[in-house]
Write an enzyme that holds these catalytic residues in place. Structure first.
Site, PDB file in Angstrom:
ATOM      1  N   GLY A  84       0.118  56.196 -25.451  1.00 46.47           N
ATOM      2  CA  GLY A  84      -0.457  57.163 -24.517  1.00 46.47           C
ATOM      3  C   GLY A  84      -1.294  56.506 -23.433  1.00 46.47           C
ATOM      4  O   GLY A  84      -1.569  55.299 -23.468  1.00 46.47           O
ATOM      5  N   HIS A  85      -1.722  57.305 -22.483  1.00 47.27           N
ATOM      6  CA  HIS A  85      -2.484  56.810 -21.353  1.00 47.27           C
ATOM      7  C   HIS A  85      -3.832  56.268 -21.810  1.00 47.27           C
ATOM      8  O   HIS A  85      -4.463  56.811 -22.705  1.00 47.27           O
ATOM      9  CB  HIS A  85      -2.675  57.900 -20.303  1.00 47.27           C
ATOM     10  CG  HIS A  85      -3.225  59.179 -20.835  1.00 47.27           C
ATOM     11  ND1 HIS A  85      -2.437  60.182 -21.338  1.00 47.27           N
ATOM     12  CD2 HIS A  85      -4.491  59.621 -20.958  1.00 47.27           C
ATOM     13  CE1 HIS A  85      -3.191  61.178 -21.716  1.00 47.27           C
ATOM     14  NE2 HIS A  85      -4.445  60.877 -21.512  1.00 47.27           N
TER      15      HIS A  85
END
Lengths: 338, 338, 338
Positions: A234-235
């Site tokens: 994920g970011h």
């Protein structure tokens, strides 16, 4: 065809056997024929079923076999010979004529780019790196030297990749992080994802793995991180040096993974968590909180693995305990009625 | 537009109704209009809500409806008619001019290759196979006859694919297995993956599924194996004939799956395990040991499904059992104080 | 470089501070330098560590800082400024010459198509949509206006996409559903998948996500549905307006998801289920039955989340309860022997 004495040289080993015997290939212990070499880490093997022309074994091995080569690290020696017998071949030589390469892209020496690949404005590829076919490289991407980017990889704008990195087919680096908010009408609105993905040196990214960029900060994999296939990162995630993630694992946004962390397959880790150096995470574990020191965890919600195993055994015995409760209830009732 | 009597011929069924009635398409039982044909396997359906122009039913059906066609296998008949009303159309005819095909590649008769696809040195594609757009085929690949390779599939070197195989978009066949060792400096070093992936006849591989090659041995899917999307098949895995794997399932390295094994979605199977023929594995199961005979399993760690279900019920009743323990403790204390 | 008073105008906020101060970029609260603007939703922040040149805060905020801009929705204001400082740039302008576009395709105004992309017969792309590189669009596809289709996406025949849709790299729309039956010889036979995939307006589809078509009905995502990466959406699934699915989640065939449903990562939902509007599903949940009203669920098999949490605590205390059962048994035995 190569003589055993030459093989011993290549892997820097000590030969006990006939240096003039010839070997044509390398194979697994199980399948090696009498003109093939194999390796073993074990001492107790059934030598009757072994047909290999020679065996690579540990320095201290007491295995008795016609042709043996003793080395410090048999598995490393095996890896070396795999590269000797099956040398790496580039996808293609030079820049295929059917590519799109921006006039502002900077290409180093001895680079190859396969058919139907693109390199966007201001992107740079350093020396000796090979880009296979169908690879789409957006703008302002930096790729180091000696990298291999397999076919159909996508590298989005502003991604930075170190040296000696391997990216397996279909991986997506720099896809938009999953960030939304509600606008004044209550509609879901996208938060622009303008951050960068940074991949260290000697990393390997698995096939069809996705690494998201974040709104404005960076998503970073440090040196020697290895990810298997179909992984989601994920970011704003950071993964420390030498950590290894097995297939289908997912790391939620803003989580920090330490160094030398090992994960089994299908692990899920929540967002904004910190995982200490050296933690080992069993397959399918769901991590719901920080892991503050080196340990082995399993289960969902995660627990220390011995506790998790003990609880699993207790669950399997629940039937028995329930019977014992019922029996106690009967006995106590009888005692009360006395 | 086609007459019912012709449809009955196509699906080799017995018509009870008006052979001159015309049908323009096929649809689901729920949505079929009066010029469409549908099928049902059930006997107890609410015929008032059915508007289909005709129904395909089982030979022994007692359904009462104006136009019925009786067949041995209604679902097979439906499949046949789907192909009749919506015939398969190739992505393109012949070899698109925007392709890269090695001069040493061997192409059979009646092959199509879509735009921006590549076929590497010494690779061969057998008769009637269609390769869609953006498909990257590396060196020494063999693809059989009557296959369909959808867009953006990657097939790495030395992969061998049988006849009548379908590979959905984005699948990666022959990506490197996840194999590493530590070198003498303690750095993680890649073990070269030089093995082969072998896909039998009549297999189907789902979209974005990954099948890894191993160091030197083979990863093999036998005939009629069907995998759904986003599946991970590790290096050196074997999957027996006619086994079916649902989406997002992962099989770790060197595991042997038997024939006719059925897996739900998001199943995870550990490495070096053997799963017997005919085993059924519920969705999300984590298999941590060998499964030696046909059975149905669920849970993590996996158990026989009835045992797993029973334990789940017991867990939900734990609150109650804990109350009963507390009550027993009070009563016993009272009895002791007597 | 932009003056604070101009920023206040852009985000429609009230400035308290020096309107002539200049800002060069936007950043996170943690990393913003004194020429950068950041935002915060919290009231209790350690202002000593904040170096930002200005802060965007909520209208009612009581934060004390040299330069503040008060707005209704700080996160929305931040999103607006992200687009201001990092404006969206098209992959390319116009139609790249290295594309295959069918003569029967219909292209709107101001469209871009990147290199090595294809658009099949009778497909249409509406105004202002951008198609990046390596995108394969099959026949009879409809794509609305203002869409962004990132590189290496595959859109299969008959797929229909609304306006303002974003599709991240590697996503596969319209892959064949996983449908098989046994033929009269007992061989597994494919059921043709001829249905359509329909994507509403303002949807976003994550990287390497797969959305299957069904035999004859439709698979549909309503307006504002947002899916993360590596998600599997089975054939004939419907997802209601504004639902959001996190990474690696899988929805089995024919399931209906309501509106505003939120799912964590690695969720699995069985087939033919109905999930009510507003349901929240924790990460790794396995949903095995209908969810008839708004609630939060977790676990496998799923439960209401408070019940699930309570049971998890009880499981961790099982050791203790078992000890108490053993003690009770001893005491009761003693009482019986009295």
């Amino acid at each position: 065809m190569i003589k055993l004495k030459r093989i011993a040289e290549i892997i820097n080993g000590e030969l006990k056997g006939n240096p003039e015997d010839t070997i044509t290939s390398i194979n697994s212990l199980k399948n090696a024929a009498n003109n093939e070499i194999a390796f073993t880490m074990k001492e107790t093997i059934d030598l009757k079923s072994v047909k290999a022309g020679a065996l690579i074994v540990k320095k201290e091995s007491r295995i008795n076999y016609p042709n043996l080569i003793f080395v410090d690290q048999p598995y490393m020696a095996f890896a070396k010979l795999l590269n000797y017998f099956f040398p790496h071949k580039r996808f293609n030589e030079g820049i295929d004529k059917n590519t799109y390469i921006s006039s502002t892209a900077i290409l180093g020496k001895n680079i190859s780019v396969g058919a139907f690949s693109t390199i966007g404005d201001n992107s740079s590829i350093d020396d000796h790196t090979e880009i296979h076919a169908g690879v789409i490289i957006y703008r302002n991407v930096k790729i180091g030297s000696h990298c291999i980017i397999y076919s159909n990889v996508v590298i989005r704008e502003d991604v930075e990749i170190g040296n000696h990195v391997i990216i397996q087919s279909g991986a997506i680096l720099g896809s938009d992080g999953f960030g939304f908010t509600l606008d004044s009408q209550g509609n879901i609105t996208k938060i622009p994802q303008k951050g960068r993905v940074i991949i260290g040196n000697h990393c390997e990214i698995g096939a069809n793995t996705c690494i998201d960029k974040s709104t404005i900060e960076k998503t970073e994999l440090k040196d020697y991180v290895k990810t298997d296939n179909l992984i989601q990162i994920g970011h704003n995630v950071t993964i420390g040096k030498s950590s290894r993630l097995s297939a289908q694992t997912g790391i939620s946004g803003s989580t920090e993974i330490g160094e030398d962390v090992l994960m089994g397959g299908q692990v899920g880790i929540g967002d904004h968590l910190k995982i200490a150096n050296g933690v080992m995470i069993a397959g399918k574990t769901g991590v719901t909180g920080h892991i503050k020191q080196k340990c082995i965890i399993a289960g969902y919600p995660h627990q220390e693995i011995r506790k998790w195993r003990k609880d699993q055994v207790l669950i399997r015995n629940l039937e028995n305990y329930v019977e014992r409760i019922k029996l106690l209830e009967k006995k106590v009732k009888k005692l009360e009625e006395k």
